[in-house]
Design an enzyme around this catalytic site. Structure first.
Site, PDB file in Angstrom:
ATOM      1  N   SER A 148      20.105 -29.158  -6.204  1.00 32.17           N
ATOM      2  CA  SER A 148      20.598 -29.415  -4.849  1.00 32.17           C
ATOM      3  C   SER A 148      22.116 -29.327  -4.838  1.00 32.17           C
ATOM      4  O   SER A 148      22.774 -29.559  -5.865  1.00 32.17           O
ATOM      5  CB  SER A 148      20.160 -30.807  -4.381  1.00 32.17           C
ATOM      6  OG  SER A 148      20.799 -31.166  -3.166  1.00 32.17           O
ATOM      7  N   TYR A 161      19.429 -40.128  -6.068  1.00 35.18           N
ATOM      8  CA  TYR A 161      19.055 -38.733  -5.794  1.00 35.18           C
ATOM      9  C   TYR A 161      20.145 -37.767  -6.244  1.00 35.18           C
ATOM     10  O   TYR A 161      19.889 -36.797  -6.957  1.00 35.18           O
ATOM     11  CB  TYR A 161      18.768 -38.551  -4.307  1.00 35.18           C
ATOM     12  CG  TYR A 161      18.573 -37.098  -3.938  1.00 35.18           C
ATOM     13  CD1 TYR A 161      17.439 -36.414  -4.360  1.00 35.18           C
ATOM     14  CD2 TYR A 161      19.534 -36.412  -3.205  1.00 35.18           C
ATOM     15  CE1 TYR A 161      17.268 -35.075  -4.057  1.00 35.18           C
ATOM     16  CE2 TYR A 161      19.369 -35.080  -2.895  1.00 35.18           C
ATOM     17  CZ  TYR A 161      18.236 -34.410  -3.317  1.00 35.18           C
ATOM     18  OH  TYR A 161      18.075 -33.084  -3.023  1.00 35.18           O
TER      19      TYR A 161
END
Length: 270
Positions: A148, A161
């Protein structure tokens, strides 16, 4: 000049295949004629996807309803391949399963954070280790890990995350170097914001770049495989690449405040 033929794996494993990027990869790979092993917790969705893909594309879908937050996911998946696919070694593993918990670390259930680390980090390592060894022994194969743009900065309000995706990025780069001499391709796809069910409880947060359709992420990953020589990371979208690159020049404290505002948690974190 003749176009390079498309990458067409005979057997692909896709984790997190019940929705979002995972389902998009499954559809794109089915269109290329690949048999599929679909992995996720929600068996009903996997069965529905298998029914959608098998007959139109003339492929075989094997449904593996596994909870990747539990240890032993690699062994469990190997058991599925041994019992239902005669021990076939996959040509492609897409490590897509993952989720993001939103909120302050101090306010979050520790069990939920542990589950996030187990899925986003431990399962990626375990499944990569499980399948890179037989791929190296065979001299071919590919592993695609979903990272990501969040990997490029700390994100208050989604601390675990962002840190987990930073781990995936660095782990993938090292594995790329180790596997490359043996004919095995390893790389990460690092999308920005994606319109999916990814985030915890489905809440969409503000993002510095537009939300992408999951199908575009799958297309970017497979086009990288079509080129045969992939870098350790593929980041779709010029705006995403620019945003990630700019983090190198922004002081860390400024990044922290900016990221906190994007997750709409600045006042809670300060």
């Amino acid at each position: 000049m003749a176009r390079r033929p498309r990458y067409q794996p005979a057997l692909s494993i896709v984790t997190g295949a019940s929705s979002g990027i995972g389902a998009a990869f499954a559809r794109a790979l089915a269109a290329r004629g690949s048999d599929l092993v679909l992995v996720a917790r929600r068996e009903d969705r996997l069965l529905a996807l298998a029914r959608e893909l098998e007959q139109p594309h003339g492929i075989r879908c094997t449904v593996a309803p596994l909870d990747l937050s539990r240890p032993g996911a690699g062994a469990a998946l190997l058991a599925v391949l041994d019992s239902r696919l005669d021990g076939r070694v996959p040509d492609l593993l897409v490590n897509n399963a993952g989720f993001g918990v939103q909120g302050r670390v101090a306010d979050t259930d520790p069990a939920r954070l542990a589950e996030e680390v187990a899925v986003d980090v431990a399962a990626v390592v375990e499944l990569s280790r499980t399948f890179v060894a037989p791929m190296i022994a065979r001299g071919s194969g590919a592993i695609l890990n979903i990272a990501s743009t969040a990997a490029y900065q700390p994100v208050p309000g989604m601390a675990v995350y962002a840190a987990s995706k930073s781990f995936v990025k660095l782990f993938t780069e090292a594995l790329w170097f180790e596997a490359r001499p043996h004919g095995v391709t390893v790389f990460a796809v690092a999308p920005g914001a994606v319109a999916s069910e990814f985030f915890d409880r489905g809440r969409r947060i503000p993002a510095p770049t537009p939300y992408w359709d999951p199908a575009r992420i799958a297309d970017a990953g497979l086009r990288a495989l079509d080129r045969r020589r992939t870098p350790p990371e593929v980041m779709p979208g010029l705006a995403n690449r620019a945003a990630a690159f700019s983090t190198r020049f922004i002081p860390r404290r400024v990044l922290l405040f900016f990221a906190a505002r994007l997750t709409a948690t600045l006042l809670a974190v300060l």
